[in-house]
Structure formats: C-alpha cells, structure tokens
Design a protein around this motif. Structure first.
Motif, PDB file in Angstrom:
ATOM      1  N   LEU A 256      -8.657   3.614   3.679  1.00 41.61           N
ATOM      2  CA  LEU A 256      -7.739   2.492   3.842  1.00 41.61           C
ATOM      3  C   LEU A 256      -8.495   1.187   4.043  1.00 41.61           C
ATOM      4  N   ARG A 259     -10.010   0.322   0.770  1.00 39.19           N
ATOM      5  CA  ARG A 259      -8.937  -0.123  -0.119  1.00 39.19           C
ATOM      6  C   ARG A 259      -8.560  -1.567   0.173  1.00 39.19           C
ATOM      7  N   ASP A 260      -8.450  -1.901   1.475  1.00 34.33           N
ATOM      8  CA  ASP A 260      -8.125  -3.281   1.838  1.00 34.33           C
ATOM      9  C   ASP A 260      -9.233  -4.239   1.427  1.00 34.33           C
ATOM     10  N   ASP A 263      -8.916  -4.646  -2.323  1.00 37.15           N
ATOM     11  CA  ASP A 263      -7.765  -5.498  -2.631  1.00 37.15           C
ATOM     12  C   ASP A 263      -8.061  -6.952  -2.286  1.00 37.15           C
ATOM     13  N   MET A 396      -1.453  -0.496  -6.357  1.00 36.68           N
ATOM     14  CA  MET A 396      -0.291  -0.286  -5.513  1.00 36.68           C
ATOM     15  C   MET A 396       0.054   1.185  -5.394  1.00 36.68           C
ATOM     16  N   ARG A 399      -0.882   2.910  -2.188  1.00 35.10           N
ATOM     17  CA  ARG A 399      -0.095   2.673  -0.981  1.00 35.10           C
ATOM     18  C   ARG A 399       1.142   3.546  -0.923  1.00 35.10           C
ATOM     19  N   THR A 400       1.196   4.561  -1.767  1.00 34.01           N
ATOM     20  CA  THR A 400       2.322   5.486  -1.774  1.00 34.01           C
ATOM     21  C   THR A 400       1.805   6.910  -1.587  1.00 34.01           C
ATOM     22  N   ALA A 404       0.017   6.529   1.984  1.00 36.17           N
ATOM     23  CA  ALA A 404       0.893   5.427   2.388  1.00 36.17           C
ATOM     24  C   ALA A 404       0.752   5.136   3.871  1.00 36.17           C
TER      25      ALA A 404
END
Length: 426
Positions: A256, A259-260, A263, A396, A399-400, A404
């Motif tokens: 995470l 990932r951030d 992004d 995106m 994020r699921t 998520a």
C-alpha cells in the motif's frame, strides 16, 4: 462239671494290662482331642487371617485400580484437552493459510497491473521515454511484489509442512487417547468384579509378564512426552500463525505504501508533463505568431525590394539617356554625379534588402523546423500524458478486492484485533 465253657483260642490279657490299655486309650483320645482343638483353633485363626488379608488385599487393589482409573481419566482428559486445542489451532492455521494463499493469488492483479503500466509507459516516444521517478518506483513496486510473492510462497510451504506435522501429532494423540480409553474401560470393569461374580475363572499363567508390557515409569514418561510434544507443536503453531499474520499485514502495508508512492510519482509526472505540455503549447502559439510576423516582414521586405527596383531602373535609365547628350553637353555635372550616387545607393540598398530577405527566410525556415520539433514534442507529451493518465486509471484496480483495505479506521482496528465475532450484528 455240669457246665461246659469254651474260651477263644487266643491269648488273654491280665487285669493290669487291661487297666493299662484303658489308660492308654484315654491318653490317646485326649491327645487326639487336643490336637483337633488346636487344629480347629489354628484353622479358625488361619481362616480369619486369610479372610482379613484377602479382604484387605482386595481393598488395596481396588484402591489401586480406582487410582489407576482416576489417573487414566485425568491423562485422557489432559490429552483430550490437548487434542481439542490442537484441532482449534489446526483450524486457525488452515484459516491463516487460506488467507495467505488468497493474498498470494491476489498478487496476480498487482503484478499484471504493474507489468502493464511498465509496458504502457515504455511506449512513450521521443524525449519522453525517460527513466523518471515513476519508472523507478514502478520497478521498485514490481520487485517488492515479487519479494512478497516469494515470501508468501515460503510461508505457505512452511504452513503446509506444519499442518502435516500437526496431523502426525493428532494421530499420536488419538492413538494414545484411544489406548487410554480402552485401558480405562478395562480397569473400570475390573472394579465391578468381586468374588461372587459368575465370570471369574482360574487362568493358566496369570503371573506371567505380558509380552510388550512396559514399566510404569516408561508409561508415565511416554504420556508426558506426548503432552509435551503437543504443547510444543501448539506453541510453534501459535508463533507460525502470528508470523503469517505479521507477514501478510507487513506485505499489505508495504504494498500500500509503495502503491501510494507510485501513484504520487505518476500524479507528479502527470503534473510535470501537463506543465511542460502547456509550456510547449505556449511556445507553439508564440512560434506561430512569430512565424506570421516574420512572414509579413518578408513580404514587406520584398515589397521594399520591388520599390527599390523601380527606383534603380529610373536612375539607370536617366543615366543612360543622359549619355546620349551631344558634344560639350556631355558633361559630368552634379546631376550625373547625383544619379550615379543614387544608383550606387540603390544597389547597396537592394543588396541589403536581399540579404535581409535571405536572412528572414532562413529565420522563417528555422522557425518552421522548430515548429515541427515543437509539434512533435507536443504530440509526444500529449501521448506521454495520456499514457500516465491511463496508468493511473489502470492502477485503480489495486484499490479494489483483496488490496482495498477496510473502508474506515474503525473497521481496520476491528480487523486487526479480531473482534468481528464479538461485535453483535447491527
């Protein structure tokens, strides 16, 4: 002799012998009665002692059997408790393994997304194909996901081996519990027997040492070792479950965070590209305006050149016509000098104008070439911008599903503390 008497033809004894014989008989009878009395007394004493000894032996053996039954039951309950805890740990460990495998399967999504993002961004063109921060972070994220996948595979393999070990321990516990249950029933049945039961008989060799029998100390050591084995495996299983949970959560947090970061770098790159594209569009606009101005200036210079051409023709025509003056009239007067100066000046002006026109055309061509470069850069930046936006939209999907995460901090705390089953449904 009027009466005839007959005597047995055997020796007769005298009176003294008869008294002696009678006394001997009395002594023998007294001795036999005394012996019988002693025998009866000793027999009664022996019967009483044997009965008391037998009753006490039976009582003590009953106590021993009762203690043994209690001990067997205690050990059976202890091992049953271990088995129950072991079954619970196996179920929890299987749940942890399932969660780990589910997260391992879910890694296919980020791997595919990251690989596709790298491939998409590799399709950038021209100077936009750079090793920027987004490219670096994407590759770091790919390495991170690969390392997480490798670590989860190792943990799943370790869990599988531990489950096999736990199954072996469960088999040993079940075997020991079954043996103790059977021994418990046998010893319990022995407590129900007494000397009046109908199913008691003499046996061939009851005092023999049964084949396969072991000392009590060995039995106790075996029971203790079985319990210690179960306790050790339970402790290892608990540590393994905690390790699985920690690995999953740490991997999820690392992914995470990465990932951030990716992004953020993509958004930053999109902002920089948009800024560069806007700057390039402004340059394109200014370049076109400047090209229009240069084009108008070229036309003005050409018009000026055409104007000087007519003036030069006029001056040269005048000079040529004045060369036909007759006689002494063909004088180099001020008019001729002025016309010649005008021709020279116009020729120099025309040369300057032609040079300026050539310079302007070269400048226009350079501006046009630069305009082509700007158009290509603008197209590359637009393509790069659309590529990064597409990558950001594609990400995106991360994020699921499995990645998520809980929608709120409260849900995350509930999940971390395992309070789902204790909170009543709304």
């Amino acid at each position: 002799m009027s009466v005839i008497t007959f005597e047995k033809p055997i020796p007769h004894i005298g009176l003294a012998d008869w008294f002696a014989k009678q006394w001997q008989g009395q002594q023998t009878n007294d001795t036999r009665r005394n012996d019988a009395f002693n025998l009866r007394h000793e027999s009664r004493q022996l019967r009483n002692e044997t009965k008391i000894r037998s009753d006490w032996d039976t009582y003590h053996n009953n106590l021993r059997l009762s203690d043994r039954v209690t001990e067997l039951d205690r050990w059976k309950q202890t091992l049953l408790s271990c088995l129950q805890r072991l079954n619970t740990e196996v179920a929890l460990l299987k749940d942890e393994k399932f969660s780990t495998e589910r997260q391992l399967d879910a890694l296919g999504i980020p791997l595919g997304v990251i690989s596709e993002c790298i491939s998409i961004r590799d399709c950038r063109q021209g100077t936009e194909l750079t090793y920027d921060d987004a490219d670096t972070e994407l590759k770091k994220e790919l390495c991170l996901v690969e390392n997480v996948k490798k670590l989860l595979i190792e943990k799943c393999q370790t869990t599988w081996e531990k489950l096999n070990k736990l199954e072996e321990v469960k088999f040993q516990l079940n075997l020991d519990i079954n043996d103790k249950s059977e021994a418990f029933e046998i010893d319990k049945d022995q407590l129900t027997l007494d000397k009046n039961c109908a199913n008691i008989t003499f046996k061939i060799d009851p005092l023999r040492t049964v084949k396969g029998s072991i000392p009590y100390e060995a039995w106790l050591e075996h029971s203790q070792s079985t319990k210690e084995l179960a306790d050790n495996e339970l402790a290892d299983t608990l540590r393994l479950r905690e390790a699985l949970f920690v690995v999953r959560e740490r991997a999820k947090n690392d992914m995470l965070a990465q990932r951030d970061r990716v992004d953020f770098t993509l958004r930053k790159r999109i902002y920089e590209t948009q800024k560069a594209r806007n700057e390039t569009e402004w340059q394109q606009l200014k370049m076109r305006e400047e090209m229009e101005k240069v084009h108008r200036e070229i036309r003005a210079l050409e018009d000026a050149l055409m104007a000087t051409t007519d003036a030069l023709k006029l001056a040269e025509t005048r000079l040529e016509n004045r060369s036909y003056r007759p006689g002494f009239e063909l004088a180099r007067d001020e008019s001729e000098k002025g016309l010649k100066d005008e021709v020279i000046q116009l020729r120099q002006t025309r040369q300057e104008l032609q040079d300026k026109i050539n310079c302007a055309k070269a400048t226009y061509n350079a501006l046009e070439d630069q305009q082509v470069i700007i158009d290509k850069e603008l197209a590359d930046k637009s393509h790069s911008l659309m590529t990064d936006i597409r990558c950001l939209d594609l990400r995106m999907r991360l994020r699921t599903g499995e990645f998520a995460g809980p929608p709120t901090s409260t849900d995350r705390n509930i999940e971390l503390t395992r309070m789902e089953k204790e909170i009543p449904p709304i």
